[in-house]
Write a protein that holds these residues in place. Structure first.
Motif, PDB file in Angstrom:
ATOM      1  N   ASP A  52       0.725  -1.081  -0.078  1.00 17.07           N
ATOM      2  CA  ASP A  52       0.019  -0.036   0.076  1.00 17.07           C
ATOM      3  C   ASP A  52       0.876   1.089  -0.130  1.00 17.07           C
ATOM      4  O   ASP A  52       1.484   1.545   0.964  1.00 17.07           O
ATOM      5  CB  ASP A  52      -0.752  -0.088   1.292  1.00 17.07           C
ATOM      6  CG  ASP A  52      -2.072   1.029   1.315  1.00 17.07           C
ATOM      7  OD1 ASP A  52      -1.804   2.157   0.461  1.00 17.07           O
ATOM      8  OD2 ASP A  52      -2.748   0.908   1.964  1.00 17.07           O
ATOM      9  N   ARG A 109     -11.031   4.471  -0.217  1.00 17.76           N
ATOM     10  CA  ARG A 109     -10.433   3.189  -0.765  1.00 17.76           C
ATOM     11  C   ARG A 109     -11.674   2.396  -0.913  1.00 17.76           C
ATOM     12  O   ARG A 109     -11.447   1.178  -1.468  1.00 17.76           O
ATOM     13  CB  ARG A 109      -9.575   2.603   0.679  1.00 17.76           C
ATOM     14  CG  ARG A 109      -8.442   3.656   0.791  1.00 17.76           C
ATOM     15  CD  ARG A 109      -7.476   3.954  -0.133  1.00 17.76           C
ATOM     16  NE  ARG A 109      -6.706   2.899  -0.516  1.00 17.76           N
ATOM     17  CZ  ARG A 109      -5.575   2.450  -0.161  1.00 17.76           C
ATOM     18  NH1 ARG A 109      -5.040   2.758   1.158  1.00 17.76           N
ATOM     19  NH2 ARG A 109      -5.268   1.132  -0.423  1.00 17.76           N
ATOM     20  N   ASP A 120     -14.202   0.078  -4.543  1.00 19.24           N
ATOM     21  CA  ASP A 120     -12.798  -0.293  -5.109  1.00 19.24           C
ATOM     22  C   ASP A 120     -12.121  -1.333  -4.384  1.00 19.24           C
ATOM     23  O   ASP A 120     -11.916  -2.505  -4.923  1.00 19.24           O
ATOM     24  CB  ASP A 120     -11.768   1.265  -4.862  1.00 19.24           C
ATOM     25  CG  ASP A 120     -10.413   1.080  -5.613  1.00 19.24           C
ATOM     26  OD1 ASP A 120      -9.898   0.000  -5.602  1.00 19.24           O
ATOM     27  OD2 ASP A 120     -10.011   2.260  -5.728  1.00 19.24           O
ATOM     28  N   GLN A 125      -3.971  -0.472  -4.789  1.00 18.67           N
ATOM     29  CA  GLN A 125      -4.452   0.676  -5.811  1.00 18.67           C
ATOM     30  C   GLN A 125      -4.188   0.424  -7.175  1.00 18.67           C
ATOM     31  O   GLN A 125      -4.031   1.525  -8.096  1.00 18.67           O
ATOM     32  CB  GLN A 125      -3.803   2.147  -5.259  1.00 18.67           C
ATOM     33  CG  GLN A 125      -4.300   2.454  -3.670  1.00 18.67           C
ATOM     34  CD  GLN A 125      -3.848   3.819  -3.423  1.00 18.67           C
ATOM     35  OE1 GLN A 125      -3.801   4.738  -3.993  1.00 18.67           O
ATOM     36  NE2 GLN A 125      -3.552   3.766  -2.061  1.00 18.67           N
TER      37      GLN A 125
END
Length: 322
Positions: A52, A109, A120, A125
């Motif tokens: 992350d 998020r 998401d 990401q």
């Protein structure tokens, strides 16, 4: 204001590695750095791993507070043996499986069914999102995913309602999906939110969490020195079952009769295996998100590491649509 991230079973995790002075531990799921800081304060050197990009400020803070003793490597814990080999020898590995409160509290998020945000759920990401799965999977495959990864018994009805809703318009937000699920299966006072299991299943699928877990466990087996310790915190029964079988693959197998030729069991890679630890009442009062957590730990023997095996650990499989 977001709630602070509270590491789960922190004292128990640190105790599992004691004594820590002069030892090097890999924190394979760095997050906000709660385990890493506690291990550093107890005297260990730490190599932290996370995919992350949002954890960067936490890593920079620890690097400043513990110069020369803390190292951060971006990546996934499934590759922890490759990522941490330059820092060998490694005496311990800690893994905290699942989504952190830091990620849950960031509505953008898309992890939480309690906060409005884009659908998401990608920890890195990048790649396929939860919205992609919800809007593109065939109804049967979506139902199978919710059942296999979320143990959602009403998965077929939920999938039916999702497919009907997306025929009007794409499902793009967390609360929109949560409302569809609640409409599909209802909500009883006092029960967990009806979207809990479905959101868990989608998050696991989006991030390949079961595959990551299996690869990470076997990577730790390859990396750790003899006498090294692996400690894993899980948050639901599917993960815990995988870890339990990994540490003790012979447990739960067929009993051997003393009157028949004995089956030769594989030499043990982990021995002893500690008793599972769950949070006490004080921790649950302080941090309700710890309620389903389980800590399992074991010590690495000198037996050669096994090849990776998903089947041996009973990893759930999502069947495709007919």
């Amino acid at each position: 204001m977001n709630a602070p991230h509270i590491p789960v079973l922190l004292d128990e995790v640190v105790a599992a590695f004691a004594p820590l002075a002069g030892r090097r531990i890999v924190d394979g799921t760095f997050g906000a750095g709660g385990y890493s800081r506690a291990l550093l304060e107890a005297g260990a050197d730490v190599v932290a791993i996370d995919r992350d990009p949002n954890v960067k400020p936490h890593a920079e803070r620890l690097a400043a507070d513990f110069p020369g003793r803390f190292h951060f490597v971006p990546g996934t814990f499934s590759e922890l043996d490759v990522l941490a080999t330059p820092f060998a020898p490694i005496h311990g590995v800690v893994l905290d499986i699942g989504v952190s409160s830091m990620q849950l509290d960031e509505s953008e998020r898309g992890f939480s069914f309690m906060r409005e945000g884009p659908l998401d759920m990608r920890m890195s990401q990048s790649g396929e999102s939860a919205a992609d799965l919800v809007n593109n999977l065939e109804q049967e495959e979506l139902a199978n995913l919710l059942y296999a990864f979320g143990e959602e018994r009403k998965s077929r009805r939920i999938a039916q309602f999702i497919v009907a809703a997306r025929e009007t318009a794409e499902i793009t937000t967390t609360l929109e999906l949560a409302r569809i699920i609640e409409k599909a299966i209802g909500r009883k006072p006092g029960d967990a939110h009806p979207a809990t299991r479905s959101f868990q299943a989608l998050r696991i699928a989006v991030n390949g969490e079961f595959d990551q877990l299996v690869e990470g466990l076997f990577a730790a087996e390859r990396l750790l020195v003899e006498g090294g310790i692996l400690a894993v915190v899980t948050f639901h029964s599917l993960e815990d079952r995988i870890v339990k079988r990994f540490f003790d693959p012979d447990k739960g197998g067929p009993a051997q009769s003393r009157h028949l030729p004995q089956i030769k069991l594989d030499p043990r890679r982990w021995d002893p295996v500690a008793k599972a630890i769950k949070p006490g009442s004080a921790e649950l009062e302080r941090n309700p998100r710890a309620r389903s957590s389980v800590l399992r730990s074991a010590i690495r023997t000198g037996v050669e590491a096994r090849p990776v095996s998903h089947d041996q650990l009973g990893v759930p499989v999502v069947r495709g649509s007919a």
